[in-house]
Design an enzyme around this catalytic site. Structure first.
Site, PDB file in Angstrom:
ATOM      1  N   CYS A  98      -7.490  -0.602  -4.432  1.00 25.53           N
ATOM      2  CA  CYS A  98      -6.727  -0.167  -5.570  1.00 25.53           C
ATOM      3  C   CYS A  98      -6.695  -0.733  -6.938  1.00 25.53           C
ATOM      4  CB  CYS A  98      -4.696  -0.265  -4.617  1.00 25.53           C
ATOM      5  SG  CYS A  98      -3.403   0.025  -5.529  1.00 25.53           S
ATOM      6  N   HIS A 140      -3.301   8.367  -1.372  1.00 21.48           N
ATOM      7  CA  HIS A 140      -2.894   7.467  -1.379  1.00 21.48           C
ATOM      8  C   HIS A 140      -2.290   7.435  -3.273  1.00 21.48           C
ATOM      9  CE1 HIS A 140      -4.849   3.083  -2.841  1.00 21.48           C
ATOM     10  NE2 HIS A 140      -3.813   3.597  -3.791  1.00 21.48           N
ATOM     11  N   GLU A 141      -2.444   7.921  -4.084  1.00 21.07           N
ATOM     12  CA  GLU A 141      -2.359   8.434  -5.546  1.00 21.07           C
ATOM     13  C   GLU A 141      -0.834   8.523  -4.901  1.00 21.07           C
ATOM     14  OE1 GLU A 141      -3.139   6.479  -8.248  1.00 21.07           O
ATOM     15  OE2 GLU A 141      -5.627   6.563  -6.472  1.00 21.07           O
ATOM     16  N   HIS A 144       1.727   5.977  -3.877  1.00 23.30           N
ATOM     17  CA  HIS A 144       2.899   5.196  -5.378  1.00 23.30           C
ATOM     18  C   HIS A 144       3.516   5.988  -5.719  1.00 23.30           C
ATOM     19  CE1 HIS A 144      -0.629   1.863  -5.383  1.00 23.30           C
ATOM     20  NE2 HIS A 144      -1.307   2.963  -6.011  1.00 23.30           N
TER      21      HIS A 144
HETATM   22 ZN    ZN Z   1      -3.618   2.263  -5.355  1.00 25.44          ZN
END
Ligand code: ZN
Length: 177
Positions: A98, A140-141, A144
């Site tokens: 990341c 993953h995004e 966030h």
């Molecule tokens: Zn990330």
């Protein structure tokens, strides 16, 4: 405008982002600036909270290994207001990194496939079935946007193994608070 990356320890990375109600010229500019930052920092994905904006938008690019062992990158894509549904029962475990946690990789188990619905920069609704790397990078995004980091999804023993590395990031990288 050049964007700067927020690093682990910054509370913005733990804050839920808000839906984008209208795709204004400012949003389009932000998307372009995020693509530029992702390319500059050599990432495969970047979400708005990582550059200080609590908005539901991220950028990513596909990555694959060619026959001669080189990594190739796809065109940057912009995802607005994503909704991820129908994760597969089949999972896959891979090392993830990341941009907000430099030089640190941890094994993360995620569904192999997932359905995504999102808006592109034109405001069109796109529906896709994602698999493999594309599924992983989008999950993953999307995390966030909800204040979730990949380290939260690591097995306890793997999470413990990187604790010293996490503390190092807090010391070495600038915090905006
Ligand atoms: Zn990330």
């Amino acid at each position: 405008m050049k964007l700067s990356i927020r690093y682990y320890g910054d509370p913005i990375l733990r804050t839920k982002a808000k839906a984008i109600e209208e795709i204004t010229p400012e949003i389009i500019q932000l998307a372009h600036d995020m693509v530029a930052a992702m390319v500059e920092y050599n990432g495969v994905g970047l979400a708005a909270p990582q550059v200080g904006h609590l908005l539901r938008i991220y950028v990513f690019r596909d990555e694959w290994l060619t026959e001669n062992g080189q990594y190739e990158l796809g065109h940057p894509q912009v995802v607005i207001n994503p909704v991820l549904t129908s994760p597969s029962k089949d999972t896959e475990t891979m090392l993830e990194g990341c941009l907000s946690l430099p030089n640190l990789h941890v094994k993360v188990t995620r569904p192999k496939k997932i359905h995504i619905s999102y808006q592109n920069l034109k405001g069109e609704i796109i529906e896709q079935e994602l698999e493999g790397f594309l599924a992983r990078v989008n999950m993953h995004e999307n995390d966030h946007l909800n204040g979730v980091l990949h380290i939260d999804r690591a097995a306890p023993k793997d999470r413990n193994a990187i604790e010293a590395g996490l503390q190092k990031i807090k010391q070495q990288y600038p915090q905006t608070v």
